[in-house]
Scaffold this motif. Sequence first.
Motif, PDB file in Angstrom:
ATOM      1  N   THR A  80       0.843  -1.193   0.000  1.00  0.00           N
ATOM      2  CA  THR A  80       0.000   0.000   0.000  1.00  0.00           C
ATOM      3  C   THR A  80       0.875   1.239   0.000  1.00  0.00           C
ATOM      4  OG1 THR A  80      -0.076   0.018   2.428  1.00  0.00           O
ATOM      5  CG2 THR A  80      -1.850  -1.144   1.284  1.00  0.00           C
ATOM      6  N   SER A  81       0.329   2.312  -0.543  1.00  0.00           N
ATOM      7  CA  SER A  81       0.929   3.626  -0.363  1.00  0.00           C
ATOM      8  C   SER A  81      -0.060   4.471   0.418  1.00  0.00           C
ATOM      9  CB  SER A  81       1.257   4.283  -1.704  1.00  0.00           C
ATOM     10  OG  SER A  81       0.079   4.520  -2.456  1.00  0.00           O
ATOM     11  N   THR A  82       0.446   5.245   1.347  1.00  0.00           N
ATOM     12  CA  THR A  82      -0.391   6.099   2.177  1.00  0.00           C
ATOM     13  C   THR A  82       0.126   7.533   2.094  1.00  0.00           C
ATOM     14  OG1 THR A  82       0.947   5.527   4.117  1.00  0.00           O
ATOM     15  CG2 THR A  82      -1.092   4.276   3.767  1.00  0.00           C
ATOM     16  N   HIS A  83      -0.737   8.463   2.478  1.00  0.00           N
ATOM     17  CA  HIS A  83      -0.429   9.879   2.320  1.00  0.00           C
ATOM     18  C   HIS A  83      -0.818  10.638   3.589  1.00  0.00           C
ATOM     19  CE1 HIS A  83       0.192   9.449  -2.092  1.00  0.00           C
ATOM     20  NE2 HIS A  83      -0.636   8.431  -1.911  1.00  0.00           N
ATOM     21  N   PHE A  84       0.162  11.302   4.190  1.00  0.00           N
ATOM     22  CA  PHE A  84      -0.055  12.107   5.382  1.00  0.00           C
ATOM     23  C   PHE A  84       0.688  13.433   5.222  1.00  0.00           C
ATOM     24  CE2 PHE A  84      -0.459   7.733   7.101  1.00  0.00           C
ATOM     25  CZ  PHE A  84      -1.650   7.839   7.798  1.00  0.00           C
ATOM     26  N   PHE A  85       0.621  14.244   6.277  1.00  0.00           N
ATOM     27  CA  PHE A  85       1.408  15.474   6.399  1.00  0.00           C
ATOM     28  C   PHE A  85       2.169  15.407   7.722  1.00  0.00           C
ATOM     29  CE2 PHE A  85      -1.890  16.535   3.487  1.00  0.00           C
ATOM     30  CZ  PHE A  85      -1.502  17.638   2.746  1.00  0.00           C
ATOM     31  N   LEU A  86       3.373  15.968   7.747  1.00  0.00           N
ATOM     32  CA  LEU A  86       4.099  16.165   8.999  1.00  0.00           C
ATOM     33  C   LEU A  86       4.052  17.613   9.457  1.00  0.00           C
ATOM     34  CD1 LEU A  86       7.325  13.974   8.609  1.00  0.00           C
ATOM     35  CD2 LEU A  86       5.249  13.466   9.915  1.00  0.00           C
ATOM     36  N   GLY A  87       3.637  18.510   8.574  1.00  0.00           N
ATOM     37  CA  GLY A  87       3.473  19.913   8.921  1.00  0.00           C
ATOM     38  C   GLY A  87       2.078  20.365   8.536  1.00  0.00           C
ATOM     39  N   ASP A 136      -8.530   9.400   1.920  1.00  0.00           N
ATOM     40  CA  ASP A 136      -8.270   8.184   1.162  1.00  0.00           C
ATOM     41  C   ASP A 136      -7.322   7.259   1.915  1.00  0.00           C
ATOM     42  OD1 ASP A 136      -6.402  10.320   0.686  1.00  0.00           O
ATOM     43  OD2 ASP A 136      -5.510   9.137  -0.927  1.00  0.00           O
ATOM     44  N   THR A 137      -6.386   7.843   2.666  1.00  0.00           N
ATOM     45  CA  THR A 137      -5.459   7.024   3.454  1.00  0.00           C
ATOM     46  C   THR A 137      -6.191   6.278   4.560  1.00  0.00           C
ATOM     47  OG1 THR A 137      -3.435   8.244   2.974  1.00  0.00           O
ATOM     48  CG2 THR A 137      -3.565   7.194   5.123  1.00  0.00           C
ATOM     49  N   ALA A 138      -7.170   6.954   5.198  1.00  0.00           N
ATOM     50  CA  ALA A 138      -7.970   6.267   6.223  1.00  0.00           C
ATOM     51  C   ALA A 138      -8.655   5.054   5.612  1.00  0.00           C
ATOM     52  CB  ALA A 138      -8.996   7.228   6.821  1.00  0.00           C
ATOM     53  N   ASP A 152     -16.649  12.521   2.787  1.00  0.00           N
ATOM     54  CA  ASP A 152     -17.810  12.144   1.980  1.00  0.00           C
ATOM     55  C   ASP A 152     -17.691  10.724   1.432  1.00  0.00           C
ATOM     56  OD1 ASP A 152     -15.815  12.504   0.132  1.00  0.00           O
ATOM     57  OD2 ASP A 152     -16.821  14.086  -1.004  1.00  0.00           O
ATOM     58  N   GLY A 153     -16.834   9.921   2.052  1.00  0.00           N
ATOM     59  CA  GLY A 153     -16.695   8.537   1.641  1.00  0.00           C
ATOM     60  C   GLY A 153     -17.697   7.641   2.349  1.00  0.00           C
ATOM     61  N   PRO A 154     -17.621   6.350   2.107  1.00  0.00           N
ATOM     62  CA  PRO A 154     -18.531   5.414   2.773  1.00  0.00           C
ATOM     63  C   PRO A 154     -18.257   5.345   4.268  1.00  0.00           C
ATOM     64  CG  PRO A 154     -16.850   4.225   1.549  1.00  0.00           C
ATOM     65  CD  PRO A 154     -16.686   5.660   1.190  1.00  0.00           C
ATOM     66  N   ALA A 155     -19.304   5.264   5.051  1.00  0.00           N
ATOM     67  CA  ALA A 155     -19.174   5.209   6.509  1.00  0.00           C
ATOM     68  C   ALA A 155     -19.801   3.921   7.028  1.00  0.00           C
ATOM     69  CB  ALA A 155     -19.835   6.416   7.157  1.00  0.00           C
TER      70      ALA A 155
END
Length: 366
Positions: free
Chosen positions: A3-10, A205-207, A276-279
């Motif tokens: 998998t690839s995931t996407h976050f921020f550190l700042g 999307d990462t969640a 707004d994704g599936p819950a």
Amino acid sequence: MCTSTHFFLGANSGRGFQSLFDRFCEPADFDDLLVLKGSAGCGKSTMMRRIGEAMEERGEEVEYLHCSGDPDSLDGVHIPRLRTAVVDGTSPHVVEPKYPAAVERYVNLGAYWDLAGIKGEREAVTQWSEACSAAYRRAYRALGAARQMEDSAAALAAEGMDFDKLQRRTDGILARELRGRGGGGADRWRFLGSLTCRGPVWRFDTAGTLCPKIYQIQDSYGLAWPMLERIHAAARARGFRAVVCPSPEHPDRIEHLLLPELGLAFVTSREGMVYDGPAYRRVRVDAMIPAAYCKRFRSRLRFTRRMVQVLREEGMAALGEAKAAHDQLEAVYHPHVDFDGVAGLTARELERMERRLAALGEGPRP
């Protein structure tokens, strides 16, 4: 499956620039931590993206850490199985090695400057650097005013909030979802998004990538954090590692919580941060404020919401000005950078990583 995931550190906020770089750059978590040094436009983000893409092609899990100033650029890339990361170690998130060479090491992209050429651009470098800094100052003043207004509304809403009901709902979730034992280990701390030059950017999307079951927490006033703190504490007690995503406006409060071992995420949703994704389930924290109380203060809360929106828009416009000035600064440096040299350095670092992967043996496959 890798998998690839996407976050921020700042993250940009009403408190200025918020950083999780210190939490990320813990020497105990790495065998090799590359700290990039160099100017705007010298190829730092391109180098990190190339390394990430090459590792994905090898079937490795890759974590991309995006820049809050420009979410299309990177502040870091992390290859967990290699215990390796590459980070931008320049302002406003300066990184300095604690154990030079043994764990962290500098990678100097300034070695690929045409120094004489850049010296001749001193006036332009100074002009666009100062313009970028001034725009960030304007942005943080506007975002600071918005935060104060938002905190005032939150304090008013909290006076009517049924926190006992929130705790009962939390205990029901814990009884239903937290079963068994986790593998232990330290939590990871990341921002899930930030206010940027492109507006609010949130990587929900990462969640979804890490957690098939998502609880959407509808929370207009930032009052759900006691629920998330309670869930986090219970998860830790059972040995489940979490990805803790604090609020940029209140870094001591959890805004989103991911529990990958359980495939379970709790994401906050409100204006400017809409999921707004599936819950799997929805928790309406706003409904725990009595309707009569909300009606009593409706006009005041609406006024505050409008003011917050105007001030945030002003702040994000200034972030756009900062990005434009940074682009101009990059354009000044570009003609004086040996990008073939940077590409060669990138290739050598990838060769080093390939040798380490070979020593580890078979890894994950796509």
